[in-house]
Write a protein that holds these residues in place. Structure first.
Motif, PDB file in Angstrom:
ATOM      1  N   UNK A  22      33.111 -32.597 -22.291  1.00 21.88           N
ATOM      2  CA  UNK A  22      32.720 -33.219 -23.565  1.00 21.88           C
ATOM      3  C   UNK A  22      33.967 -33.419 -24.417  1.00 21.88           C
ATOM      4  N   UNK A  23      34.832 -32.418 -24.460  1.00 26.99           N
ATOM      5  CA  UNK A  23      36.105 -32.575 -25.175  1.00 26.99           C
ATOM      6  C   UNK A  23      36.898 -33.743 -24.589  1.00 26.99           C
ATOM      7  N   UNK A  24      36.948 -33.834 -23.267  1.00 26.58           N
ATOM      8  CA  UNK A  24      37.741 -34.875 -22.608  1.00 26.58           C
ATOM      9  C   UNK A  24      37.281 -36.276 -23.005  1.00 26.58           C
ATOM     10  N   UNK A  25      35.973 -36.503 -23.061  1.00 26.80           N
ATOM     11  CA  UNK A  25      35.471 -37.831 -23.434  1.00 26.80           C
ATOM     12  C   UNK A  25      35.837 -38.152 -24.873  1.00 26.80           C
ATOM     13  N   UNK A 172      14.924 -43.717 -23.841  1.00 31.02           N
ATOM     14  CA  UNK A 172      15.606 -42.454 -23.522  1.00 31.02           C
ATOM     15  C   UNK A 172      16.450 -42.717 -22.288  1.00 31.02           C
ATOM     16  N   UNK A 173      17.644 -42.169 -22.307  1.00 31.32           N
ATOM     17  CA  UNK A 173      18.500 -42.294 -21.127  1.00 31.32           C
ATOM     18  C   UNK A 173      19.316 -41.025 -20.983  1.00 31.32           C
ATOM     19  N   UNK A 174      19.436 -40.583 -19.725  1.00 26.84           N
ATOM     20  CA  UNK A 174      20.228 -39.392 -19.445  1.00 26.84           C
ATOM     21  C   UNK A 174      20.929 -39.564 -18.118  1.00 26.84           C
ATOM     22  N   UNK A 175      22.080 -38.900 -18.020  1.00 26.40           N
ATOM     23  CA  UNK A 175      22.845 -39.027 -16.794  1.00 26.40           C
ATOM     24  C   UNK A 175      24.185 -38.336 -16.922  1.00 26.40           C
ATOM     25  N   UNK A 176      25.096 -38.733 -16.056  1.00 28.55           N
ATOM     26  CA  UNK A 176      26.420 -38.142 -16.015  1.00 28.55           C
ATOM     27  C   UNK A 176      27.473 -39.233 -16.067  1.00 28.55           C
ATOM     28  N   UNK A 177      28.658 -38.840 -16.556  1.00 33.34           N
ATOM     29  CA  UNK A 177      29.796 -39.746 -16.633  1.00 33.34           C
ATOM     30  C   UNK A 177      31.059 -39.021 -16.186  1.00 33.34           C
ATOM     31  N   UNK A 178      31.977 -39.796 -15.630  1.00 35.34           N
ATOM     32  CA  UNK A 178      33.294 -39.303 -15.278  1.00 35.34           C
ATOM     33  C   UNK A 178      34.318 -40.334 -15.721  1.00 35.34           C
ATOM     34  N   UNK A 179      35.557 -39.911 -15.980  1.00 38.05           N
ATOM     35  CA  UNK A 179      36.564 -40.904 -16.376  1.00 38.05           C
ATOM     36  C   UNK A 179      36.668 -42.001 -15.318  1.00 38.05           C
ATOM     37  N   UNK A 180      36.708 -43.235 -15.765  1.00 36.87           N
ATOM     38  CA  UNK A 180      36.798 -44.377 -14.835  1.00 36.87           C
ATOM     39  C   UNK A 180      38.023 -45.190 -15.127  1.00 36.87           C
ATOM     40  N   UNK A 181      38.097 -46.328 -14.484  1.00 41.46           N
ATOM     41  CA  UNK A 181      39.217 -47.244 -14.682  1.00 41.46           C
ATOM     42  C   UNK A 181      38.750 -48.488 -15.358  1.00 41.46           C
TER      43      UNK A 181
END
Length: 181
Positions: A22-25, A172-181
């Motif tokens: 969360x900090x990273x985003x 409503x929306x839920x999911x996951x994220x990772x740093x992308x390009x």
């Protein structure tokens, strides 16, 4: 001295208690994109569908590819969310005046002032007040819902629920994220 990120400005030292993903985003002040997958639910009533369409919320679906682009804009951040080609955006900024210490998110002509609350391993976004074209709207009609960010297995996790009194669930929306390009 570098300028703190938007969420760090609003949260102050509480920012350091957030889970690392969360900090990273939220730590970066530059343009970035995160990618992942989401499940989207929508309200079923005609009024709910109409409100969701006005604000551009995505249609319901499972395993929906999602990207979130965050870009600096006018002292805040533009959040552009893309759910499998269905895009909508908002502008987030630090609140001032009666919204001091809050994050203000603008969807079109509507501003929603949100308290950022660190609650254990979650960052909850709690609606406090709203306005349209700067005119305060009734608190009893304030959109609500359970919205938070957290981490699971080293990934950023989002869980957003938008509901309105009388109408009910809008989206409503839920999911996951990772740093992308």
């Amino acid at each position: 001295m570098p300028v703190a990120s938007l969420y760090h400005q609003v949260l102050g030292s509480a920012f350091d208690a957030l889970p690392a993903p969360v900090q990273a985003l939220h730590a970066d002040t530059g343009a970035r994109c995160w990618r992942g997958e989401a499940e989207v639910r929508r309200g079923r009533g005609m009024a709910s569908r109409a409100v969701a369409a006005v604000f551009g919320f995505p249609p319901a679906g499972s395993n929906v590819p999602v990207s979130v682009r965050l870009s600096p804009e006018r002292g805040g951040e533009r959040w552009t969310r893309d759910f499998a080609g269905h895009t909508f955006s908002s502008w987030q900024r630090r609140g001032h005046g009666r919204n001091a210490h809050l994050l203000v998110e603008r969807f079109g002509i509507v501003d929603v002032a949100l308290a950022l609350v660190v609650d254990g391993d979650r960052l909850r976004l709690v609606p406090r007040r709203w306005s349209c074209l700067g005119i305060p709207l009734p608190a009893r009609l304030l959109p609500a819902g359970r919205t938070f960010e957290t981490a699971h297995d080293g990934q950023f996790v989002f869980d957003v629920e938008i509901a309105v009194p009388i109408i009910g669930l809008i989206a409503a929306y839920r999911g996951t994220l990772q740093p992308g390009r």
